[in-house]
Write a protein that holds these residues in place. Structure first.
Motif, PDB file in Angstrom:
ATOM      1  N   UNK A  95      82.030  49.079  79.532  1.00  0.00           N
ATOM      2  CA  UNK A  95      80.784  48.741  79.134  1.00  0.00           C
ATOM      3  C   UNK A  95      80.815  47.685  81.403  1.00  0.00           C
ATOM      4  N   UNK A  96      81.927  46.942  80.694  1.00  0.00           N
ATOM      5  CA  UNK A  96      82.227  45.416  81.331  1.00  0.00           C
ATOM      6  C   UNK A  96      81.700  46.176  83.205  1.00  0.00           C
ATOM      7  N   UNK A  97      82.930  46.929  83.313  1.00  0.00           N
ATOM      8  CA  UNK A  97      83.702  47.697  84.538  1.00  0.00           C
ATOM      9  C   UNK A  97      82.214  48.243  85.007  1.00  0.00           C
ATOM     10  N   UNK A  98      81.795  49.103  84.232  1.00  0.00           N
ATOM     11  CA  UNK A  98      80.281  50.119  85.282  1.00  0.00           C
ATOM     12  C   UNK A  98      79.164  48.324  85.595  1.00  0.00           C
ATOM     13  N   UNK A  99      78.990  47.588  84.613  1.00  0.00           N
ATOM     14  CA  UNK A  99      78.082  47.042  85.374  1.00  0.00           C
ATOM     15  C   UNK A  99      78.640  46.613  86.289  1.00  0.00           C
ATOM     16  N   UNK A 100      80.053  45.386  86.683  1.00  0.00           N
ATOM     17  CA  UNK A 100      80.487  45.548  87.628  1.00  0.00           C
ATOM     18  C   UNK A 100      79.942  46.152  89.031  1.00  0.00           C
ATOM     19  N   UNK A 101      80.361  47.244  88.939  1.00  0.00           N
ATOM     20  CA  UNK A 101      80.264  48.458  89.863  1.00  0.00           C
ATOM     21  C   UNK A 101      78.769  49.120  89.989  1.00  0.00           C
ATOM     22  N   UNK A 102      77.950  49.046  89.221  1.00  0.00           N
ATOM     23  CA  UNK A 102      76.961  49.374  89.499  1.00  0.00           C
ATOM     24  C   UNK A 102      75.921  48.611  89.631  1.00  0.00           C
ATOM     25  N   UNK A 115      69.602  50.216  87.286  1.00  0.00           N
ATOM     26  CA  UNK A 115      70.489  49.597  85.934  1.00  0.00           C
ATOM     27  C   UNK A 115      70.474  50.953  85.207  1.00  0.00           C
ATOM     28  N   UNK A 116      70.187  52.644  85.786  1.00  0.00           N
ATOM     29  CA  UNK A 116      69.912  53.246  84.469  1.00  0.00           C
ATOM     30  C   UNK A 116      71.315  53.537  83.991  1.00  0.00           C
ATOM     31  N   UNK A 117      72.587  52.942  84.732  1.00  0.00           N
ATOM     32  CA  UNK A 117      74.007  54.077  84.181  1.00  0.00           C
ATOM     33  C   UNK A 117      74.398  52.600  83.639  1.00  0.00           C
ATOM     34  N   UNK A 118      74.144  51.501  83.769  1.00  0.00           N
ATOM     35  CA  UNK A 118      74.716  50.417  82.582  1.00  0.00           C
ATOM     36  C   UNK A 118      73.687  50.396  81.226  1.00  0.00           C
ATOM     37  N   UNK A 119      72.902  50.672  81.054  1.00  0.00           N
ATOM     38  CA  UNK A 119      71.447  50.705  79.975  1.00  0.00           C
ATOM     39  C   UNK A 119      72.131  52.515  79.518  1.00  0.00           C
ATOM     40  N   UNK A 120      72.910  52.991  80.045  1.00  0.00           N
ATOM     41  CA  UNK A 120      73.185  54.117  79.501  1.00  0.00           C
ATOM     42  C   UNK A 120      74.579  54.498  78.348  1.00  0.00           C
ATOM     43  N   UNK A 121      75.478  53.302  78.651  1.00  0.00           N
ATOM     44  CA  UNK A 121      76.655  52.375  78.543  1.00  0.00           C
ATOM     45  C   UNK A 121      76.221  51.956  77.315  1.00  0.00           C
ATOM     46  N   UNK A 122      75.522  50.638  77.306  1.00  0.00           N
ATOM     47  CA  UNK A 122      74.840  49.955  77.058  1.00  0.00           C
ATOM     48  C   UNK A 122      74.300  50.555  75.253  1.00  0.00           C
ATOM     49  N   UNK A 123      73.708  51.718  75.600  1.00  0.00           N
ATOM     50  CA  UNK A 123      73.305  52.586  74.491  1.00  0.00           C
ATOM     51  C   UNK A 123      73.915  53.301  73.332  1.00  0.00           C
ATOM     52  N   UNK A 124      75.291  54.218  74.462  1.00  0.00           N
ATOM     53  CA  UNK A 124      76.257  54.921  74.169  1.00  0.00           C
ATOM     54  C   UNK A 124      77.663  54.297  72.927  1.00  0.00           C
ATOM     55  N   UNK A 125      77.998  52.584  73.680  1.00  0.00           N
ATOM     56  CA  UNK A 125      78.146  52.072  73.184  1.00  0.00           C
ATOM     57  C   UNK A 125      77.583  51.406  71.206  1.00  0.00           C
TER      58      UNK A 125
ATOM     59  N   UNK B  27      64.450  31.984  86.970  1.00  0.00           N
ATOM     60  CA  UNK B  27      64.141  33.358  87.174  1.00  0.00           C
ATOM     61  C   UNK B  27      65.318  33.845  86.318  1.00  0.00           C
ATOM     62  N   UNK B  28      65.012  35.480  86.129  1.00  0.00           N
ATOM     63  CA  UNK B  28      66.319  35.315  85.323  1.00  0.00           C
ATOM     64  C   UNK B  28      65.776  37.547  85.876  1.00  0.00           C
ATOM     65  N   UNK B  29      66.857  38.536  86.288  1.00  0.00           N
ATOM     66  CA  UNK B  29      67.185  39.500  87.211  1.00  0.00           C
ATOM     67  C   UNK B  29      66.870  39.710  85.582  1.00  0.00           C
ATOM     68  N   UNK B  30      65.826  41.376  84.873  1.00  0.00           N
ATOM     69  CA  UNK B  30      65.186  41.620  84.213  1.00  0.00           C
ATOM     70  C   UNK B  30      65.527  43.891  84.562  1.00  0.00           C
ATOM     71  N   UNK B  31      66.509  43.928  85.655  1.00  0.00           N
ATOM     72  CA  UNK B  31      66.599  45.285  85.087  1.00  0.00           C
ATOM     73  C   UNK B  31      67.430  45.855  84.428  1.00  0.00           C
ATOM     74  N   UNK B  32      68.420  45.215  84.056  1.00  0.00           N
ATOM     75  CA  UNK B  32      68.675  45.861  82.899  1.00  0.00           C
ATOM     76  C   UNK B  32      68.237  46.672  81.412  1.00  0.00           C
ATOM     77  N   UNK B  33      66.891  45.126  81.177  1.00  0.00           N
ATOM     78  CA  UNK B  33      66.363  45.729  79.730  1.00  0.00           C
ATOM     79  C   UNK B  33      64.649  45.865  80.089  1.00  0.00           C
ATOM     80  N   UNK B  34      64.542  46.210  81.280  1.00  0.00           N
ATOM     81  CA  UNK B  34      63.417  46.769  81.895  1.00  0.00           C
ATOM     82  C   UNK B  34      62.872  45.419  81.322  1.00  0.00           C
TER      83      UNK B  34
END
Lengths: 406, 104
Positions: A95-102, A115-125, B27-34
């Protein structure tokens, strides 16, 4: 880039003279004495609280705490249960690697972060964790007796494979791992427009493949008795803040643990441990982890092998594991069932040592402008990946001086 | 040692949010959590919201971080049990966080 709150910050100062970095200074304000808050507490309290504090790599921290406490308590835990924990740590690393890349690589390429890739990996985890640990918290010392047969999680791992294939590798991960050498890697980077392909191509085309190359050695396996001695000595605080092996700073990163892969071996021959080798190592580990997770899940029902015994003494527990950013060590001493001492040795202290791999990589760095220097330094810092924010300051120097570290 | 900081959203913007935490407003990015409603607690790590927290989770983490800071500054009269109080709640499930109370 980051303020100095309770989490601390790395202060990285570069002396810049005639287009070349001379003096390099790295100082840390990280709260390394934090584990003192656990003194006097019981093992269950520590195991429950520690992942809350280190909440970003909570799985690796929770796993190391549980294993150290179990060892100190001489608490028998099923090897199968420990295997499940380690698989969860591997997923967290992925998950951390995907975060760095995406997110981070996208910024370096001036592309909007997706964000889609990281969100999906977090959900899968989260699903993976629930499947492996239906009973609850994986890090309760002693664990739970496994009531369920090992989960397959095939569909989740298939989803993960498809995601990484579509967003990063442009081919099946296990096929990507068969790229034999540097030439094959460069060819692959020209074949598509994934973030990984674009970043590798940019690093190659901009002449930055060897950026930060230096001779700091990889940290090898650490003997538990040696670690215990260093963490008990009168200079233990200094060791935790600026660790060394026989007086030498060492590196512990995804690159050092994956460097036996042929692709990295090929890159090393031309670029040493420079930037292209490092960013490729992150991809090698990411692709390898998919296969390792699949094999690990399939192996959960295999006959259990006995664990190594505790050779550090009664009441003492030492856990070592490979976390996302490198080797993580926890050492606990229990007296009368309560914590008498707790130490954490984290990979950032090895890699961002004032004389360590980043300091050596930055020293001698050449750039035509301050902006260019900042970009190169940011790329290198991100590739070595501190688990804390940093402030990079460039000081124009009038007097000439050879590269130095302090 | 990846320490995240709990913060409360006070104004959600397009891809960021103005948040309030123990070190003030950021100010914090909220891309991941929407996008999230005001009053939501998030875990901030290096300027990005990593996940949404319950108020109880935020409270437990903040308590622990307060203690870390107090110890680092050598502040007298530190309550060493404060961050552990919720965790010693007998109604807490084994290994889990304190049960959620009403509200977000």
């Amino acid at each position: 880039m980051a303020g100095a709150g309770v989490e601390g910050v790395l202060l990285i100062d570069l002396g810049w003279y005639r287009g070349c970095v001379g003096r390099v200074s790295i100082k840390s304000t990280r709260p390394l004495s934090m584990p003192r808050i656990f003194c006097g507490k019981g093992p269950a309290e520590v195991a429950a609280t520690l992942p809350l504090i280190y909440s970003v790599c909570a799985v690796a921290q929770g796993c190391a705490a549980a294993e150290a406490l179990e060892q100190a308590l001489n608490l028998p835990v099923s090897p199968a249960y420990r295997k499940r924990r380690r698989l969860l740590v591997a997923f967290e690393t992925l998950k951390e690697h995907v975060w760095r890349i995406e997110l981070d690589w996208a910024k370096f390429l001036n592309r909007s972060a997706a964000r889609e890739g990281v969100v999906r990996v977090v959900s899968l985890m989260k699903d993976f964790r629930s499947a492996l640990f239906p009973e609850g918290d994986p890090f309760t010392p002693g664990g739970y007796a496994a009531r369920e047969p090992a989960p397959r999680f095939d569909r989740g791992l298939d989803d993960l494979e498809q995601l990484l294939q579509a967003r990063i590798f442009s081919r099946p991960t296990q096929n990507w791992l068969k790229i034999p050498d540097r030439e094959g890697l460069i060819q692959w980077s020209r074949e598509g427009r994934s973030l990984a392909q674009e970043l590798l191509l940019q690093v190659q085309n901009s002449g930055e493949a060897g950026l930060g190359r230096n001779g700091v050695s990889a940290l090898s396996a650490l003997d538990a008795a040696y670690l215990n001695r260093r963490l008990t000595a009168t200079d233990a605080d200094q060791f935790v803040a600026q660790p060394d092996w026989c007086g030498m700073p060492m590196e512990t990163t995804p690159y050092t643990r994956r460097r036996s892969h042929p692709m990295l071996h090929s890159l090393e021959r031309l670029h040493g441990n420079g930037l292209l080798t490092r960013v490729t190592a992150r991809l090698v580990e990411l692709a390898a982890l998919v296969g390792e997770l699949r094999a690990g899940v399939a192996d959960l029902d295999s006959p259990e092998r006995p664990e190594d015994g505790n050779d550090t003494g009664p009441g003492i527990g030492i856990a070592q594991l490979e976390a996302a950013r490198g080797r993580l060590v926890h050492r606990v001493i229990l007296e009368s069932g309560r914590v008498a001492d707790y130490r954490i040795l984290a990979p950032t202290e090895w890699n961002f040592h004032p004389r360590g791999v980043l300091a050596n990589g930055l020293a001698g760095l050449e750039a035509a402008s301050e902006m260019s220097l900042k970009k190169k330094a940011d790329l290198l810092i991100n590739a070595i990946d501190p688990c804390v924010g940093y402030q990079l300051r460039i000081h124009r120097s009038e007097g000439g001086a050879g590269p130095t570290r302090e | 040692m990846c320490i995240g900081i709990p913060m409360e959203i006070i104004e959600q913007r397009e891809f960021t949010a103005l948040c309030r935490g123990r070190d003030g407003e950021k100010v914090v990015e909220t891309l991941l959590i929407g996008a999230q409603p005001e009053g939501t607690w998030i875990l901030n790590f290096l300027g990005s919201a990593r996940e949404v927290l319950t108020p109880e989770q935020a409270h437990s983490i903040t308590n622990a971080l307060e203690l870390v800071e107090a110890l680092a500054r050598g502040r007298a009269g530190v309550d060493l049990d404060a961050p552990f109080a919720d965790l010693l709640d007998p109604s807490r499930p084994p290994g889990g966080l304190p049960p959620q109370r009403s509200g977000k």
